[in-house]
Design a protein around this motif. Structure first.
Motif, PDB file in Angstrom:
ATOM      1  N   SER A 167     -53.355  78.839  81.549  1.00  0.00           N
ATOM      2  CA  SER A 167     -52.686  77.578  81.212  1.00  0.00           C
ATOM      3  C   SER A 167     -51.193  77.616  81.531  1.00  0.00           C
ATOM      4  O   SER A 167     -50.580  76.583  81.738  1.00  0.00           O
ATOM      5  N   HIS A 168     -50.615  78.803  81.597  1.00  0.00           N
ATOM      6  CA  HIS A 168     -49.177  78.902  81.869  1.00  0.00           C
ATOM      7  C   HIS A 168     -48.847  78.947  83.365  1.00  0.00           C
ATOM      8  O   HIS A 168     -47.683  78.974  83.739  1.00  0.00           O
ATOM      9  N   TRP A 223     -46.464  76.288  84.591  1.00  0.00           N
ATOM     10  CA  TRP A 223     -45.097  76.501  84.114  1.00  0.00           C
ATOM     11  C   TRP A 223     -44.452  77.681  84.829  1.00  0.00           C
ATOM     12  O   TRP A 223     -43.244  77.690  85.052  1.00  0.00           O
ATOM     13  N   HIS A 240     -45.332  86.297  82.132  1.00  0.00           N
ATOM     14  CA  HIS A 240     -45.383  85.251  81.110  1.00  0.00           C
ATOM     15  C   HIS A 240     -45.180  85.952  79.783  1.00  0.00           C
ATOM     16  O   HIS A 240     -45.993  86.789  79.377  1.00  0.00           O
ATOM     17  N   ARG A 262     -45.761  81.634  74.656  1.00  0.00           N
ATOM     18  CA  ARG A 262     -45.695  80.182  74.469  1.00  0.00           C
ATOM     19  C   ARG A 262     -45.527  79.942  72.982  1.00  0.00           C
ATOM     20  O   ARG A 262     -46.298  80.450  72.169  1.00  0.00           O
ATOM     21  N   GLU A 265     -42.398  77.497  76.910  1.00  0.00           N
ATOM     22  CA  GLU A 265     -42.989  78.591  77.691  1.00  0.00           C
ATOM     23  C   GLU A 265     -41.846  79.495  78.112  1.00  0.00           C
ATOM     24  O   GLU A 265     -40.834  79.030  78.643  1.00  0.00           O
TER      25      GLU A 265
END
Length: 119
Positions: free
Chosen positions: A41-42, A45, A67, A70, A79
Motif C-alpha cells: 500500500s505504501h 507514496w 518504508h 505509516r 507515510e
C-alpha cells in the motif's frame, strides 16, 4: 572382465544421466511457482518520496530506500520513508514525510530532512 573401478564409473555416469536427461530434454519439466507479488500500500507514496528527493537533489542518485512507517492521526496519515543518496561520492540520508487525508489521499504536506553525511 571390467574392474570394480570401471563398474563404479559406469554406474556413476548412468546415475547422472538418469537424473539430468529429463531436464535437458524439456526444461519446462522443472516445477516453478509463479507467485504474483502483492503491491504494498505504501508503493504509491514511495514513488512520490523518491520523486521529491530527486527534485530537491537533482544531481544525487538514490541507491536505496526504506518504508519506515505509516502513522494515522485522526483524519490524516503520514507515510515516512528513508532514502539513501549519493552525490559526487558523498552519501547522505533523507527522511521524507508525506502528510495526506486518509480517505481522499489528497496530499497536504511533504517534508524532506537531510540526515547525517557519510563518506
Amino acid at each position: 572382465m571390467p574392474s570394480l573401478k570401471d563398474i563404479t564409473i559406469i554406474t556413476t555416469c548412468l546415475c547422472i544421466l538418469f537424473i539430468f536427461i529429463p531436464f535437458l530434454n524439456n526444461p519446462n519439466n522443472i516445477n516453478t511457482v509463479n507467485a504474483e507479488k502483492a503491491i504494498p500500500s505504501h508503493a504509491k507514496w514511495g514513488k512520490i518520496a523518491m520523486q521529491k528527493a530527486t527534485e530537491r537533489y537533482p544531481s544525487a542518485k538514490i541507491y536505496d530506500y526504506l518504508h519506515v512507517k505509516r502513522e494515522q492521526k485522526g483524519n490524516y496519515s503520514v507515510e515516512t520513508f528513508k532514502l539513501w543518496l549519493d552525490e559526487n561520492n558523498k552519501k547522505f540520508e533523507v527522511i521524507v514525510n508525506i502528510h495526506f487525508d486518509t480517505k481522499s489521499e489528497k496530499i497536504s504536506k511533504i517534508s524532506l530532512q537531510k540526515q547525517n553525511t557519510h563518506t
